[in-house]
Every structure is written in C-alpha cells, then in structure tokens.
Scaffold this active site. Structure first.
Site, PDB file in Angstrom:
ATOM      1  N   ASP A  93      -4.552  -2.127   7.543  1.00  0.00           N
ATOM      2  CA  ASP A  93      -4.672  -0.689   7.653  1.00  0.00           C
ATOM      3  C   ASP A  93      -5.846  -0.907   5.753  1.00  0.00           C
ATOM      4  OD1 ASP A  93      -3.263   1.486   5.849  1.00  0.00           O
ATOM      5  OD2 ASP A  93      -3.009  -0.165   4.020  1.00  0.00           O
ATOM      6  N   SER A 150       0.217   3.989   7.028  1.00  0.00           N
ATOM      7  CA  SER A 150      -0.461   2.706   6.637  1.00  0.00           C
ATOM      8  C   SER A 150      -0.188   2.875   4.856  1.00  0.00           C
ATOM      9  CB  SER A 150      -1.670   4.019   5.638  1.00  0.00           C
ATOM     10  OG  SER A 150      -2.545   2.883   4.162  1.00  0.00           O
TER      11      SER A 150
END
Lengths: 431, 431
Positions: A161, A183
C-alpha cells in the site's frame, strides 16, 4: 502468468481473478513488477473500475504483502476507529480513551496530515516526548497491558500500500474508489483489529465531496471488512465546516483533552459520543447505541476517560502533566480575534479553505516531510447556523508570523458566507 | 508545468495543448519524466483517446525528439512508402526500384519483423552482405547519387518513439489509434520524405482487422502528414490472406525480384503496379494513376526497375549476383508440397495463421532480437477463389527441421477453409 496480460485484462474491462490480483501485488511488492506496469494498471483501474470482489481481493493482497498482526491472542476483541480525514477532526484522541475506559481495548495506527487534512500523529506530538514509532511488539504489549495504543503505521504492515500510494500520487491515479478503499482497509486489516468503525467524512472539506460518493466508499469498505472477516460499520458524517472549534495541532489536542473534562463545542461533543457508542456496540460492550452513549458519558463524568488518556500519553513516553494542565502546551506568539464584517446568519464556513489556511499558517504540510508548527491554528467560534452581529468575534488566529497571520485572516474570512435569513445548523451525521 | 497534471488532464478527458504534449515528450525523451508517468499517460490515452490535433502534436513532438532529416537539399522530392504490416508483404522491395527507375528518388527506413508480421529488413538481409545500418549521412548521399535507399531506422530519429514503443509493449498500451498513428508518422516525418504513401492493411492478418478500424487509422495518418506539411495518401488493401505466394525471407525476396522480370502471382503484381502508380502521382512524375501505372509497367518491361534493384543491393554492400540468379539464395533442407484434402473452392487462407506458422518454422520472431532462418517459409499456391481438386498442391513448405515441418503442415492446413460453392477472389484494395 504475466503482468502485462493482467493489465490488458483490466484495460479491456474484464474482471480479474484473486490469483491474478495476488500475483500482481506480490510482484509489485518484491520489485519483480516494475513501477511502470503498476502505473498503467492503476490508470486502467481508475478508468475502468473494479468490482467489490476485485477490490476485496486487492485489499487482502495488499494486507498480506507484509506482516498481518493477530491481536486475538492479545485481547478478546480489539477495535480500531478510522476517519477518512478532514479539518479539525480530533475525534480519535477523545473517543479512544472513552471506549478504553469502558473496558474495550483500542489499538490504532494513525497517519500524518497532508494538505488541508490534519493528522492524528501530528496532534499527539504536540505533547513533548510522545512516541509514535512503536514496534509491533510494543504495540501488542501496550494493548494488552494498558488497553489503549495510538501510534504510527508500522513500516512492515501492508508495504504494497505504501509503495502503491507513492506511485499513485505522481501518476494521477489517486481518486479511485477501489484504490482508496483498498488502501485504507489493507492497513486496517494488517493492523489486526477484529472490529473497525469507519467515520467517512463528506462535504467541502472531505476527500468525498458528495454524500453519494461517500456512501459508495463507505459501502465498499464495509463489504471489504466483512469479506476479510472483520466486524465493520461505517458512519457518514459532515465535513462541510471544521469539526468543533480548534484547527491546528496543540489547539486540537487541548480541545480533545477538554472534552474528557466535559467541556467541548456542542458539535464535537455530540460527534464523539455518537462514534464512541458505535464503537462500544461493535466491540460488544454495549447492547445498543443508547447504552453505549450512556457508558461513554459516564466515563467522562467520572474522570476515567481522562485517566485513560493520561495512561496512553505516559505509556508512549509523553509528558502527562500536559493532560492535567493544558496551559503547558506551547502557545503561538500572536493571537488575534477576527471580527465579523456584518450581521446575519452564518451559512458557510468552508472547511477546505480553513484547512488550507492552516497549512499556510504552518500547521500542516504542502508535501510529505515538510516540518510543521504545532502551536499555530484557528479557533472557529461561529459556525453554520449561528447568528452574529457585526464586530462580534468570528474566529481566533494563533500565529507565529505576522505576514502569515494577515494571509490567514484574509483566507479564513473568505471561507465564511452570511445570510440575512435564518440558516439551520448542519447535521452531524447523515447515516 | 508538471507531468502529473498532464496525466490528470488526459485522465479527465480534457484536450491537451501543444505545449503540454511537447513538454511531456521532451521530458520523457531526456529521462526527466520517468517511465511510470509515461505508462500512466499511455493508459489514459488508450482509454480516453486523443483528438486528431492532439495526435498530430504528439507525432510532431516525437519526430522532433531527435534529428529531423531535411531531404529537400538532397533531392527535389523524396517519397517514402509505408505498409502497416502483414503476411507476405514484400511490396516495398519491388515498388521502390520501379519508381526509382521512373526517376523519382525513394528513401525508406524500414523495420524488422515481429510476431506474425514480416519485416522488409529481414527479407533484404537474405542477400549476403546487404547493410541495413546506414548512417544518416550515408542515407542522404546514396539518395542523391543512386536515387534509392532502403535501410534500417536510424537510432537518432524519433528516439521518443522507440522509448515509448518499448514501454507500450510491456504495459498493455499497444492497440491505440493515436499511439499507433503517431508512432508510424513520427518516424516517417523524422526521416524527411516530402511525400508519403501509406499502405494500410486490413483483415485477418493485419493489425487492423476491420475495414472501419483501418480507415480510421488511415484518415488519422493522412491528417497528421498534412498537418506536418507532407503530401500524404493512404491506400486500404486486403490482408485476409497472404499477399502473393511467398511467405518467408529468401522466398519473398525471390518473388520480389521475379516481379521485376514480369513474373509474379497476379495479386502481388497488381498490388505493386497500383502502389507504384500512387507513388508516381504523389511524387509528381505522373499526372494520373493510368500514366503512373503505364510508367511502372514500362520500367519492368525494359529492365530498368531490375537494374535499379541491382544498384540498390550493390550500393548497400550486397551481392548483386543474387538479383541475376535467384538460385543462389540459400535453400531450405526440406521442401514438401502439401496436397488438398478435398475438392472445392478455397474460401479462406487465414493470413495470421500462416504468419504465425512461419514464426514457428523459424522465419520470424516471437520476440525482439530472436534469430531468424532466412531460407524457410511457404509458397501459397492456392488462394481464395481458386478451385482445387483433392490431391492438388495447396502450398509448399520450405523447412530446415522435420519436426517443425510437420507442425507447419498442420498449422497451414488449418488456415484453409473450403466451400462447395463458387467463392469470388478477395479484392486487392478497398479504397
């Protein structure tokens, strides 16, 4: 399996399999799939979208790209509370001690502020000594012993991420629902909480400006959470104007502490009780929202919530005397009360404009890694629905530089709109 | 100006300015704009498209990313002829000597074969010694002295295109009209020809499978050429079945040479005369297509076109005796005539299947840089519209390996379809 074929499949609007998404994220994390392929992939995702199943797969693949904490061995249930970001949002700092005082362990990894949106870590760091770099072992131990942790994102959680976010920032691929949702959720899942309360902000000072967008994001994140086996609820709350009164790090920290003494602007107080009630219900400490709310109120009234904040600050190396005496916080050199140029009802206090003005003042960052000034910021006294007379104080500026003070005055005044007619206050929550 | 803002503009379907496109291509060429930004940009272009003006700007920016040859000081008018690629397309090797023999200077930079599509350079290199790496100075000098040049793409022409093409190949961003058109035209414009004849192939063995797609590409390239101040025409020709009989490097070279002696399969002969007529009209050597066609025919009949090929081969270091005695070309170890399994009319000889079979045989490349075998390939004797009896020869395989021969036999037989009813021959040109 080849990365280029996965990109082509998404380009051609076909649904990717779990295996394909796992392959891509794994390759991207370990460097086998280069940035340029990930950039083309992200652009294809932003333009062609992803199904909720693909988004859940992407989230899990990113969560599994590093260590995934298992907190079930540490506490019976750990909750996490996440806000999608806004202006004056210091909710976590008040709510976490409240629910921890009710006997529900809360472990949260938080982020720094960027652009108009403030960050919980920056606010906490106004207390000298407060550490935000706990290791995962320290995180677990403190959660077990103190029932409360609030630290920075550990580097070994969801590294895909972090890498993807940095790439999206420079390739025009930030505003995509599946990418935003995955995310946020990949970090939450990797951080190990079994229950997650999402506070999705909507309005002029939120990333999701419309209620419709915010609802889509909220639904998507709840779906992902459930697919990942985490109890997840989402609230949709207003971010058209700053939450509460304080905007700026020390000022917000003080407001969050004062709330635990029962003193806070009405909207912020109500917001915190409502969020706390949801957290307590999801964490199975309250049977319904009414009970949760009463429990939270009681922890304020009996001082146990404030005591939990003291425990948190002390456990992470901070000077707990700041909790007991907020006059110890660093104060800005100049404080100016800005008067209303006219009489009437306030119809807008544009949150994004206030947030950006706080960046100009030095309270926030234009780009990652910029230094910040903890003391500066605003106290927004008059908000939407309030009646004002010309000459009455609208807001206070706390500044360390006269030129920046003048700039901030002009900017925040431009965030205000007035009406001759009565204006109802903004709702706190939409759903 | 920032690269990310240009990407975002294209992502949001806005039209880019000439300055923005120039900035992006310049930055990409000199490495200031990294591959990952170019990859995101290419994906945004493939999914959101570009206007003809943006495409022309992109083309000119790529052409100007390196040296742009000015041939106007070398000859009064130089023409270039470009084919969009196909199977058995050796047209340039016959047409260029024809038009050069008519007094029109022709300077062409050509490419290598990739996948099912053959490359002119590979065919020319079946003649031992033939150089395809002329410098731009050698290119100009030979054009001036001999009136004919056929060499490889010089590295300092349109470097942005080479860099972009390599990136597109691995990021799933190949099939985009604006990117294909600008890639082709940037090289043509940089190579300096004042007049360009484009032969856009359509059908089963072409990159543009439908006539509609081919027409869009052709129109786009003609627009770009004109906006760049080059006289440009485009023909749309058939590539459902291989052009002519020969597929494979030496075999095609022989067929191209034999045409200049007046001996060639009817479709290939007609194709060449038609293309040559267009080149002569565009190059202002003929007043109309009829005159151009007659001139081209005369150059074949009087041997002057063959003589020009001799001159070309010799000028570029090749052994010209191969032109006079095609039996000197390297022959494959095995030659097999494959018989028709049934009687009827041929309704399809799938060009892409034949092209891919030639790659399997060793005549082409699966990926860039693979070695090739010049001797192997096919002679396709029966084509669409032909009547065959069971047991009559359909095609010949020239192979250097028995296993590959067997594989090629199966593959090319699968390219054939038969009908009991009469099937008309395929048109050579559509427009």
């Amino acid at each position: 399996m080849r990365a280029v074929d996965i990109i082509i499949k998404k380009r051609d609007k076909q649904e990717l399999t779990s295996q394909e998404i796992e392959f891509f994220i794994k390759g991207f994390t370990n460097g086998e799939i280069p940035d340029y392929q990930a950039a083309a992939f992200a652009m294809a995702v932003i333009l062609n979208g992803m199904t909720p199943f693909e988004t859940a797969d992407l989230t899990l693949a990113m969560a599994r790209s590093g260590q995934v904490l298992d907190l079930s061995k540490v506490v019976d249930i750990a909750v996490d509370k996440h806000s999608s970001g806004g202006v004056g949002d210091k909710t976590s700092i008040s709510v976490m001690p409240m629910v921890a005082a009710c006997g529900l362990p809360v472990g949260k990894m938080s982020g720094r502020g960027l652009g108009f949106s403030g960050g919980t870590l920056d606010k906490l760091e106004s207390v000298p000594g407060y550490r935000v770099d706990l290791s995962t072992d320290e995180f677990k131990q403190q959660l077990k012993e103190k029932g409360i942790v609030l630290t920075g994102q550990s580097l070994d959680l969801a590294p895909a991420d972090g890498k993807m976010y940095a790439l999206r920032d420079v390739t025009g691929t930030v505003p995509s629902m599946p990418l935003i949702a995955s995310s946020i959720m990949s970090k939450k899942i990797a951080a190990g909480a079994q229950a997650i309360v999402l506070d999705v902000k909507t309005g002029l000072g939120a990333f999701m400006e419309t209620l419709e967008e915010a609802r889509v994001l909220a639904d998507l994140m709840v779906d992902i959470g459930r697919l990942a086996g985490r109890k997840t609820v989402a609230l949709l709350s207003d971010m058209n104007q700053p939450l509460g009164s304080a905007v700026g790090n020390s000022l917000e920290m003080i407001e969050a502490i004062e709330l635990l003494r029962g003193r806070a602007p009405h909207d912020y107080y109500e917001h915190c009780l409502h969020v706390a009630a949801h957290v307590l219900v999801l964490g199975q400490r309250a049977k319904d929202l009414d009970e949760g709310r009463a429990m939270a109120q009681k922890c304020i009234d009996d001082g146990s919530a404030l005591e939990k904040l003291r425990v948190l600050v002390q456990a992470q190396g901070g000077d707990a005397s700041y909790v007991d005496d907020v006059s110890r916080f660093e104060w800005a050199k100049y404080v100016e009360a800005v008067k209303s140029p006219r009489s009437g009802f306030i119809s807008q206090v544009h949150a994004r404009i206030v947030g950006e003005a706080s960046v100009t003042l030095g309270a926030g960052r234009a780009k990652k890694g910029d230094p910040i000034d903890h003391a500066v910021g605003f106290l927004i006294h008059k908000k939407v629905g309030d009646k004002v007379e010309a000459g009455e104080t609208l807001f206070e500026i706390h500044a360390n530089d006269e030129k920046k003070l003048a700039e901030a005055r002009t900017n925040v005044l431009s965030a205000y709109q007035f009406s001759d007619e009565f204006v109802p206050p903004l709702p706190l929550f939409y759903e």
